[in-house]
Design an enzyme around this catalytic site. Structure first.
Site, PDB file in Angstrom:
ATOM      1  N   SER A 187      52.392-105.986-100.090  1.00  0.00           N
ATOM      2  CA  SER A 187      53.337-104.993 -99.566  1.00  0.00           C
ATOM      3  C   SER A 187      54.417-104.722-100.596  1.00  0.00           C
ATOM      4  O   SER A 187      55.268-105.581-100.844  1.00  0.00           O
ATOM      5  CB  SER A 187      53.957-105.500 -98.263  1.00  0.00           C
ATOM      6  OG  SER A 187      54.892-104.576 -97.753  1.00  0.00           O
ATOM      7  N   GLU A 222      47.077-110.916-100.651  1.00  0.00           N
ATOM      8  CA  GLU A 222      46.001-109.932-100.636  1.00  0.00           C
ATOM      9  C   GLU A 222      45.442-109.670-102.040  1.00  0.00           C
ATOM     10  O   GLU A 222      46.189-109.512-103.006  1.00  0.00           O
ATOM     11  CB  GLU A 222      46.516-108.617-100.043  1.00  0.00           C
ATOM     12  CG  GLU A 222      45.469-107.530 -99.931  1.00  0.00           C
ATOM     13  CD  GLU A 222      45.986-106.257 -99.288  1.00  0.00           C
ATOM     14  OE1 GLU A 222      45.156-105.404 -98.936  1.00  0.00           O
ATOM     15  OE2 GLU A 222      47.209-106.113 -99.136  1.00  0.00           O
ATOM     16  N   CYS A 236      46.881-107.309 -94.324  1.00  0.00           N
ATOM     17  CA  CYS A 236      47.946-106.338 -94.599  1.00  0.00           C
ATOM     18  C   CYS A 236      47.973-105.196 -93.581  1.00  0.00           C
ATOM     19  O   CYS A 236      48.478-105.347 -92.480  1.00  0.00           O
ATOM     20  CB  CYS A 236      47.824-105.829 -96.034  1.00  0.00           C
ATOM     21  SG  CYS A 236      49.354-105.067 -96.670  1.00  0.00           S
ATOM     22  N   LYS A 270      62.853-102.242 -96.489  1.00  0.00           N
ATOM     23  CA  LYS A 270      61.547-102.547 -95.914  1.00  0.00           C
ATOM     24  C   LYS A 270      61.493-103.935 -95.271  1.00  0.00           C
ATOM     25  O   LYS A 270      60.628-104.193 -94.422  1.00  0.00           O
ATOM     26  CB  LYS A 270      60.464-102.446 -96.997  1.00  0.00           C
ATOM     27  CG  LYS A 270      59.046-102.338 -96.442  1.00  0.00           C
ATOM     28  CD  LYS A 270      58.070-102.014 -97.561  1.00  0.00           C
ATOM     29  CE  LYS A 270      56.667-101.785 -97.034  1.00  0.00           C
ATOM     30  NZ  LYS A 270      55.716-101.454 -98.123  1.00  0.00           N
ATOM     31  N   SER A 327      74.508 -95.178-125.107  1.00  0.00           N
ATOM     32  CA  SER A 327      75.366 -94.002-125.313  1.00  0.00           C
ATOM     33  C   SER A 327      76.829 -94.248-125.050  1.00  0.00           C
ATOM     34  O   SER A 327      77.676 -93.429-125.420  1.00  0.00           O
ATOM     35  CB  SER A 327      74.886 -92.879-124.393  1.00  0.00           C
ATOM     36  OG  SER A 327      75.150 -93.205-123.043  1.00  0.00           O
ATOM     37  N   GLY A 354      77.581 -94.494-121.891  1.00  0.00           N
ATOM     38  CA  GLY A 354      77.612 -94.002-120.523  1.00  0.00           C
ATOM     39  C   GLY A 354      77.066 -95.024-119.543  1.00  0.00           C
ATOM     40  O   GLY A 354      76.541 -96.074-119.914  1.00  0.00           O
ATOM     41  N   ILE A 355      77.142 -94.671-118.264  1.00  0.00           N
ATOM     42  CA  ILE A 355      76.840 -95.644-117.213  1.00  0.00           C
ATOM     43  C   ILE A 355      75.346 -95.926-117.081  1.00  0.00           C
ATOM     44  O   ILE A 355      74.945 -97.066-116.807  1.00  0.00           O
ATOM     45  CB  ILE A 355      77.441 -95.167-115.873  1.00  0.00           C
ATOM     46  CG1 ILE A 355      77.425 -96.299-114.842  1.00  0.00           C
ATOM     47  CG2 ILE A 355      76.726 -93.909-115.363  1.00  0.00           C
ATOM     48  CD1 ILE A 355      78.252 -96.009-113.613  1.00  0.00           C
ATOM     49  N   ASP A 356      74.487 -94.925-117.297  1.00  0.00           N
ATOM     50  CA  ASP A 356      73.053 -95.147-117.132  1.00  0.00           C
ATOM     51  C   ASP A 356      72.503 -96.104-118.184  1.00  0.00           C
ATOM     52  O   ASP A 356      71.727 -97.017-117.866  1.00  0.00           O
ATOM     53  CB  ASP A 356      72.300 -93.821-117.201  1.00  0.00           C
ATOM     54  CG  ASP A 356      72.625 -92.891-116.035  1.00  0.00           C
ATOM     55  OD1 ASP A 356      72.831 -93.408-114.921  1.00  0.00           O
ATOM     56  OD2 ASP A 356      72.687 -91.676-116.239  1.00  0.00           O
ATOM     57  N   LYS A 366      38.963-106.217 -94.640  1.00  0.00           N
ATOM     58  CA  LYS A 366      40.030-105.348 -94.169  1.00  0.00           C
ATOM     59  C   LYS A 366      39.415-104.169 -93.419  1.00  0.00           C
ATOM     60  O   LYS A 366      38.547-103.465 -93.939  1.00  0.00           O
ATOM     61  CB  LYS A 366      40.857-104.867 -95.367  1.00  0.00           C
ATOM     62  CG  LYS A 366      42.164-104.181 -95.019  1.00  0.00           C
ATOM     63  CD  LYS A 366      42.955-103.927 -96.290  1.00  0.00           C
ATOM     64  CE  LYS A 366      44.334-103.356 -96.033  1.00  0.00           C
ATOM     65  NZ  LYS A 366      45.113-103.223 -97.279  1.00  0.00           N
TER      66      LYS A 366
END
Length: 558
Positions: free
Chosen positions: A177, A45, A151, A183, A294, A296-298, A115
């Site tokens: 999409s 598209e 679409c 999804k 840091s 840390g996990i993030d 469309k």
């Protein structure tokens, strides 16, 4: 009577606004289609403009350039090679252009279809920039009546019903999409519904690639009238598959072709994050990214995604300790960077903290130290990263997750400072799961789309230790927030499902806790308006998906 139509399905990655570059991709795909003996090339598209082009299509000069490029591509079909179904914005009869598919054959633009059903929800606002087209009829291509719904035209039954009644024999559907968790199953069920109603085979061609917050995952498919998948194209990568449609005694069917197993949930989310970041960085011309590491996990997960997206050479990590940073965090940050093979620098923010303390002392007086001083630490880090970014050109990658962005557990101009975020739409509970998947899931990395190392990319201690911002002694996230499994369930109910306090409390959460989280969510809206874009993963991502007023008196009922 023609009994066979061979269609090259080009699942490609266009760039919004790069008309010449997108036309070059189309030419390459047409050459590939010719080599496979295809009669027809189908593109996704709005391919020529890239999707979503937003207000670009309201610029007459942009439409002029699209017409020039489309005419040039049409002229090339005089060579006897494959015809082309070229999706592009196209001037209509009204004030606004239309979302179109042009049929290029014999050196000219033979006809166009438009469309009809323009989406105007979630991330879509096509009614703002496009006029709707009339109900489309099929196009005669090589003697076959081909329906080309675009679409959204297949998300309800009306357009396909019209095409079926008009004599369509095959449905070729160009799509833009965006990826969303879960999804893939929705799209397959959509195909089943339209096939059941029409009895026609359907080729669902989706684009691939990142565009700002959105990621298009491809995952194109061809479904036969018996609901079997003749073709399943790969997720998150460009590909061209050839669909051979044949007329049999009971109608048209597609021969079995390429079938690639879709990724499981954690891999799918991880690949969406990786592709979104890669394309944002590359399409905007950044040499790489810089982020605060840091321990840390993030930040560890953000760094891993960045390395898989850009390679170790494209990622620069900076550890910025304060007097409250533990030795454990210093060690974990260094270990993660070593596993990833990236550069790690250390900039101590202690002198900046003291400078701000001295500078503000005449104003602050003898007030008690608290959140203000904690935020100064975060903003010192943001200033540091932006200074390095300005000096070296790399984009600052922020590391906050959706749980933090929901509750306002983030500092404006501090840890929210940057150009892009890969965790913006990832709840903390899934941050843990993604880290476990990445540490364990790639025992050997022969995937050309993931540029990082095989094996673990962070020490296990980063995953198992209690999360902490380390802005004061012995600080833990759960000093200020509920446990993340509880918090994330409440947030999911409030954001994705729009449930009431009573409905959420019925799931076993104390009503006063639900009200507290709701209030945190609402009053943090002003922060989110100033946050950088980030990869859309869930059904209700902050920004284009979920739009709430900043000035909002409804929260006063609590």
């Amino acid at each position: 009577m023609t009994d066979r139509l061979t269609v090259a399905l080009a699942q490609l990655n266009p760039t919004v606004g790069d008309i010449a570059g997108n036309a070059a991709l189309a030419r390459k795909a047409r050459a590939d289609a010719a080599a496979e003996g295809a009669d027809l090339l189908l593109l996704p598209e709005l391919f020529l403009s890239g999707y979503q082009p937003e207000d670009l299509v309201l610029k007459p000069f942009f439409l002029d350039k699209l017409e020039e490029a489309a005419s040039a591509l049409a002229a090339e079909t005089a060579d006897g090679g494959p015809d082309v179904l070229l999706p592009t914005p196209w001037r209509g009869e009204g004030v606004k252009p239309r979302n179109a598919v042009l049929y290029l054959t014999g050196g000219r633009i033979e006809t166009a279809r438009f469309k009809h059903d323009l989406p105007n929800y979630g991330v879509f606002d096509e009614k703002r920039v496009f006029d709707a087209g009339p109900m489309p009829g099929p196009i005669s291509i090589k003697g076959v009546r081909v329906g080309v719904p675009i679409c959204e035209d297949i998300w309800t039954a009306d357009v396909v019903e019209c095409l079926d009644e008009s004599g369509a024999e095959i449905l070729l559907v160009p799509n833009g999409s965006p990826y969303e968790d879960g999804k893939e199953d929705v799209r397959i069920q959509l195909g089943v519904n339209r096939v059941r109603e029409s009895g026609l085979p359907i080729a669902y061609l989706n684009q691939v690639g990142g565009q700002d917050e959105l990621v298009y995952d491809g995952s194109s498919f061809v479904m036969n009238p018996d609901y079997s998948l003749a073709i399943q194209m790969p997720a998150f990568e460009s590909a061209v598959s050839v669909a051979v449609f044949e007329r049999t005694g009971d109608g048209w069917h597609c021969r079995p072709g390429d079938r690639v197993k879709p990724p499981e949930r954690m891999e799918s989310i991880y690949r969406a994050m990786t592709l979104g970041l890669r394309d944002y960085v590359r399409k905007n011309g950044f040499p790489g990214v810089i982020l605060g590491m840091s321990g840390g996990i993030d930040s560890a997960l953000s760094a891993a995604v960045a390395v898989d997206a850009l390679g170790p050479q494209g990622v620069h990590c900076v550890m910025m300790p304060s007097p409250y940073t533990s030795q454990e965090s210093l060690d974990d940050a260094a270990a993660a960077c070593a596993l990833l093979g990236v550069r790690l620098d250390e900039v101590n923010i202690g002198p900046a903290m003291k400078a701000f303390q001295d500078m503000l002392a005449p104003v602050f007086g003898d007030t008690e130290s608290g959140v203000t001083e904690e935020n100064i630490q975060s903003r010192s880090r943001g200033l540091t990263l932006m200074a390095i970014s300005n000096k070296q050109g790399a984009m600052v990658l922020t590391t906050g997750n959706k749980s933090e962005m929901s509750t306002g557990y983030a500092t404006l101009y501090g840890d929210m400072c940057g150009g892009y975020s890969v965790l913006k739409d990832i709840y903390k509970s899934d941050v843990f799961r993604l880290c476990e998947w990445r540490n364990e899931g790639l025992t050997r990395n022969d995937d050309p789309l993931l540029l990082g190392p095989a094996g673990p990319v962070m020490p296990q201690r980063i995953i198992t230790k209690p999360p902490s911002a380390e802005l004061k002694p012995d600080q833990k996230d759960q000093d200020s927030l509920p446990p993340y499994d509880v918090l994330d369930d409440i947030l999911n109910c409030l954001i994705e499902r729009e449930m009431s306090v009573a409905e959420i409390a019925a799931r076993g959460h104390p009503p006063e806790l639900v009200q507290r989280v709701w209030r945190m969510l609402d009053i943090a809206e002003y922060k989110r308006r100033q946050a950088p874009p980030g990869v859309k993963i869930t059904a209700r991502a902050f920004g284009r998906d979920r739009r709430y007023p900043i000035t909002n008196g409804f929260r006063k009922i609590l």
